[in-house]
Each structure stands twice: as C-alpha cells, then as structure tokens.
Design a protein around this motif. Sequence first.
Motif, PDB file in Angstrom:
ATOM      1  N   ALA A  21       0.829  -1.208   0.000  1.00  0.00           N
ATOM      2  CA  ALA A  21       0.000   0.000   0.000  1.00  0.00           C
ATOM      3  C   ALA A  21       0.866   1.262   0.000  1.00  0.00           C
ATOM      4  CB  ALA A  21      -0.923  -0.004   1.217  1.00  0.00           C
ATOM      5  N   VAL A  22       1.915   1.266   0.812  1.00  0.00           N
ATOM      6  CA  VAL A  22       2.808   2.432   0.856  1.00  0.00           C
ATOM      7  C   VAL A  22       3.493   2.638  -0.490  1.00  0.00           C
ATOM      8  CG1 VAL A  22       4.954   3.302   1.872  1.00  0.00           C
ATOM      9  CG2 VAL A  22       3.160   2.409   3.345  1.00  0.00           C
ATOM     10  N   PHE A  23       3.999   1.551  -1.081  1.00  0.00           N
ATOM     11  CA  PHE A  23       4.660   1.662  -2.384  1.00  0.00           C
ATOM     12  C   PHE A  23       3.694   2.133  -3.460  1.00  0.00           C
ATOM     13  CE2 PHE A  23       8.288  -1.605  -1.658  1.00  0.00           C
ATOM     14  CZ  PHE A  23       8.921  -0.695  -0.843  1.00  0.00           C
ATOM     15  N   LEU A  24       2.461   1.627  -3.440  1.00  0.00           N
ATOM     16  CA  LEU A  24       1.484   2.004  -4.455  1.00  0.00           C
ATOM     17  C   LEU A  24       1.066   3.468  -4.328  1.00  0.00           C
ATOM     18  CD1 LEU A  24       0.060   0.718  -6.825  1.00  0.00           C
ATOM     19  CD2 LEU A  24      -1.811   0.123  -5.306  1.00  0.00           C
ATOM     20  N   VAL A  25       0.857   3.923  -3.108  1.00  0.00           N
ATOM     21  CA  VAL A  25       0.503   5.331  -2.900  1.00  0.00           C
ATOM     22  C   VAL A  25       1.665   6.235  -3.287  1.00  0.00           C
ATOM     23  CG1 VAL A  25      -0.017   7.050  -1.116  1.00  0.00           C
ATOM     24  CG2 VAL A  25      -1.273   4.903  -1.173  1.00  0.00           C
ATOM     25  N   ALA A  26       2.873   5.868  -2.872  1.00  0.00           N
ATOM     26  CA  ALA A  26       4.036   6.683  -3.217  1.00  0.00           C
ATOM     27  C   ALA A  26       4.259   6.708  -4.730  1.00  0.00           C
ATOM     28  CB  ALA A  26       5.284   6.145  -2.520  1.00  0.00           C
ATOM     29  N   GLY A  27       4.105   5.585  -5.387  1.00  0.00           N
ATOM     30  CA  GLY A  27       4.266   5.538  -6.835  1.00  0.00           C
ATOM     31  C   GLY A  27       3.220   6.364  -7.556  1.00  0.00           C
ATOM     32  N   THR A  28       1.987   6.311  -7.081  1.00  0.00           N
ATOM     33  CA  THR A  28       0.916   7.095  -7.705  1.00  0.00           C
ATOM     34  C   THR A  28       1.138   8.587  -7.494  1.00  0.00           C
ATOM     35  OG1 THR A  28      -0.591   5.253  -7.331  1.00  0.00           O
ATOM     36  CG2 THR A  28      -1.580   7.375  -7.833  1.00  0.00           C
ATOM     37  N   VAL A  29       1.554   8.981  -6.302  1.00  0.00           N
ATOM     38  CA  VAL A  29       1.832  10.395  -6.040  1.00  0.00           C
ATOM     39  C   VAL A  29       3.000  10.878  -6.896  1.00  0.00           C
ATOM     40  CG1 VAL A  29       2.707  11.993  -4.277  1.00  0.00           C
ATOM     41  CG2 VAL A  29       0.852  10.434  -3.727  1.00  0.00           C
ATOM     42  N   LEU A  30       4.043  10.069  -6.996  1.00  0.00           N
ATOM     43  CA  LEU A  30       5.177  10.458  -7.844  1.00  0.00           C
ATOM     44  C   LEU A  30       4.780  10.540  -9.308  1.00  0.00           C
ATOM     45  CD1 LEU A  30       8.095   8.468  -6.210  1.00  0.00           C
ATOM     46  CD2 LEU A  30       7.708  10.931  -6.146  1.00  0.00           C
ATOM     47  N   GLU A  31       3.926   9.643  -9.749  1.00  0.00           N
ATOM     48  CA  GLU A  31       3.442   9.684 -11.133  1.00  0.00           C
ATOM     49  C   GLU A  31       2.626  10.946 -11.378  1.00  0.00           C
ATOM     50  OE1 GLU A  31       3.182   8.386 -14.965  1.00  0.00           O
ATOM     51  OE2 GLU A  31       4.278   7.379 -13.359  1.00  0.00           O
ATOM     52  N   PHE A  32       1.794  11.314 -10.409  1.00  0.00           N
ATOM     53  CA  PHE A  32       1.011  12.545 -10.547  1.00  0.00           C
ATOM     54  C   PHE A  32       1.928  13.764 -10.590  1.00  0.00           C
ATOM     55  CE2 PHE A  32      -1.065  16.192  -8.549  1.00  0.00           C
ATOM     56  CZ  PHE A  32      -2.037  16.437  -9.506  1.00  0.00           C
ATOM     57  N   LEU A  33       2.904  13.811  -9.696  1.00  0.00           N
ATOM     58  CA  LEU A  33       3.802  14.960  -9.680  1.00  0.00           C
ATOM     59  C   LEU A  33       4.611  15.058 -10.973  1.00  0.00           C
ATOM     60  CD1 LEU A  33       5.078  14.833  -6.000  1.00  0.00           C
ATOM     61  CD2 LEU A  33       3.400  16.388  -6.995  1.00  0.00           C
ATOM     62  N   GLU A  34       4.961  13.912 -11.533  1.00  0.00           N
ATOM     63  CA  GLU A  34       5.716  13.911 -12.774  1.00  0.00           C
ATOM     64  C   GLU A  34       4.878  14.413 -13.950  1.00  0.00           C
ATOM     65  OE1 GLU A  34       7.492  10.497 -15.651  1.00  0.00           O
ATOM     66  OE2 GLU A  34       7.882  10.288 -13.512  1.00  0.00           O
ATOM     67  N   LYS A  35       3.613  14.056 -13.964  1.00  0.00           N
ATOM     68  CA  LYS A  35       2.726  14.419 -15.074  1.00  0.00           C
ATOM     69  C   LYS A  35       1.800  15.591 -14.749  1.00  0.00           C
ATOM     70  CE  LYS A  35       3.549  10.587 -17.523  1.00  0.00           C
ATOM     71  NZ  LYS A  35       4.853  10.490 -18.049  1.00  0.00           N
ATOM     72  N   GLN A  48     -10.980  13.264 -15.155  1.00  0.00           N
ATOM     73  CA  GLN A  48     -10.007  12.744 -16.112  1.00  0.00           C
ATOM     74  C   GLN A  48      -8.655  12.504 -15.448  1.00  0.00           C
ATOM     75  OE1 GLN A  48     -10.249  15.870 -18.987  1.00  0.00           O
ATOM     76  NE2 GLN A  48     -11.645  14.717 -20.318  1.00  0.00           N
ATOM     77  N   VAL A  49      -8.259  13.409 -14.582  1.00  0.00           N
ATOM     78  CA  VAL A  49      -6.995  13.239 -13.867  1.00  0.00           C
ATOM     79  C   VAL A  49      -7.077  12.016 -12.954  1.00  0.00           C
ATOM     80  CG1 VAL A  49      -5.457  14.277 -12.151  1.00  0.00           C
ATOM     81  CG2 VAL A  49      -6.388  15.673 -13.995  1.00  0.00           C
ATOM     82  N   LEU A  50      -8.200  11.849 -12.259  1.00  0.00           N
ATOM     83  CA  LEU A  50      -8.377  10.693 -11.389  1.00  0.00           C
ATOM     84  C   LEU A  50      -8.381   9.396 -12.198  1.00  0.00           C
ATOM     85  CD1 LEU A  50      -8.830   9.807  -8.477  1.00  0.00           C
ATOM     86  CD2 LEU A  50     -11.273   9.969  -8.903  1.00  0.00           C
ATOM     87  N   LEU A  51      -9.024   9.406 -13.355  1.00  0.00           N
ATOM     88  CA  LEU A  51      -9.041   8.229 -14.215  1.00  0.00           C
ATOM     89  C   LEU A  51      -7.631   7.881 -14.701  1.00  0.00           C
ATOM     90  CD1 LEU A  51     -10.750   6.106 -15.683  1.00  0.00           C
ATOM     91  CD2 LEU A  51     -10.930   7.720 -17.580  1.00  0.00           C
ATOM     92  N   PHE A  52      -6.859   8.886 -15.045  1.00  0.00           N
ATOM     93  CA  PHE A  52      -5.473   8.656 -15.452  1.00  0.00           C
ATOM     94  C   PHE A  52      -4.680   8.017 -14.316  1.00  0.00           C
ATOM     95  CE2 PHE A  52      -1.094  10.221 -15.238  1.00  0.00           C
ATOM     96  CZ  PHE A  52      -0.577   9.638 -16.378  1.00  0.00           C
ATOM     97  N   LEU A  53      -4.848   8.536 -13.106  1.00  0.00           N
ATOM     98  CA  LEU A  53      -4.098   7.999 -11.968  1.00  0.00           C
ATOM     99  C   LEU A  53      -4.511   6.575 -11.635  1.00  0.00           C
ATOM    100  CD1 LEU A  53      -3.903  11.109  -9.641  1.00  0.00           C
ATOM    101  CD2 LEU A  53      -2.093  10.112 -11.027  1.00  0.00           C
ATOM    102  N   VAL A  54      -5.789   6.261 -11.759  1.00  0.00           N
ATOM    103  CA  VAL A  54      -6.247   4.895 -11.493  1.00  0.00           C
ATOM    104  C   VAL A  54      -5.671   3.935 -12.527  1.00  0.00           C
ATOM    105  CG1 VAL A  54      -8.287   3.398 -11.512  1.00  0.00           C
ATOM    106  CG2 VAL A  54      -8.321   5.536 -10.242  1.00  0.00           C
ATOM    107  N   CYS A  55      -5.705   4.347 -13.791  1.00  0.00           N
ATOM    108  CA  CYS A  55      -5.153   3.485 -14.848  1.00  0.00           C
ATOM    109  C   CYS A  55      -3.644   3.318 -14.676  1.00  0.00           C
ATOM    110  CB  CYS A  55      -5.458   4.070 -16.222  1.00  0.00           C
ATOM    111  SG  CYS A  55      -7.194   3.987 -16.648  1.00  0.00           S
ATOM    112  N   ARG A  56      -2.971   4.379 -14.346  1.00  0.00           N
ATOM    113  CA  ARG A  56      -1.516   4.296 -14.176  1.00  0.00           C
ATOM    114  C   ARG A  56      -1.153   3.509 -12.925  1.00  0.00           C
ATOM    115  NH1 ARG A  56       2.851   3.134 -16.112  1.00  0.00           N
ATOM    116  NH2 ARG A  56       4.643   4.264 -15.383  1.00  0.00           N
TER     117      ARG A  56
END
Length: 127
Positions: A21-35, A48-56
Amino acid sequence: MTVLDRFLLRTYLRSLGGTYAVFLVAGTVLEFLEKARVLLSERGTAGQVLLFLVCRSSELAVLLLPLALVVGIGLAHAYLSRGLEMRALAAAGIGTLRILPVLLFCGLLTMVASAVLSEWVVPAALR
C-alpha cells in the motif's frame, strides 16, 4: 494449518499488505507529480486526472508487487526478531526450514495476484 503457520502467515501478509500500500501510494503520487504539468495545462477535469491515476496505478501495481514482497518479508522478519519471536521459535526447536512453507505460500499468493493483475486488471484499465 497449525497455529504457528497462521501466526506467521498473518504477520507476513500484514507486512506485505502495508508495504504494498505504501509503495502504491508513493508511486501514484510520484506519477502525478511527474505528469502534473501536462495534466493541468491541458485543462483536464478532475475526473479525467483521477481516471489517469487509477489506470496508471494499475500498471504500477504489477511492477511494485514483487518489490513489496521482498521488503515486506524482510520487515516481517525484523518485526519477529525485534519481538523475540524468532528466538522463541529457535528455543522451541523450530528451525528456519519449518518457516519456509509459509514463505513459499506467501510467494505463491503474490505470484497469483501478479498474474491476475497483469492478465485481467491492467489490460482492462488501459482500454
């Protein structure tokens, strides 16, 4: 399944789940910050942003599961050693070979979860 097996399995799975869970949340936050610049400059809606984050995050879920297994098992062993459970098991004559089937079962569960994610969840999320 003995009481010892259930105790070890619960300890390992709890540690695996928390690490995952920690890795997944951290990865999703980093992906959001990157994009974030691209997502916000294109005037995308919050949905749309939420859908992108769920898919990623579904892609990240497959990539991070083996790493979470290794780190989670290591943390579980550290927890058991800190609480002197490993020493108590050794004093009772229970060696590391007795713990191995529980670890193999955790690995099998992780392998099945990874297969399910990569074969059905991720392709459906990327459509």
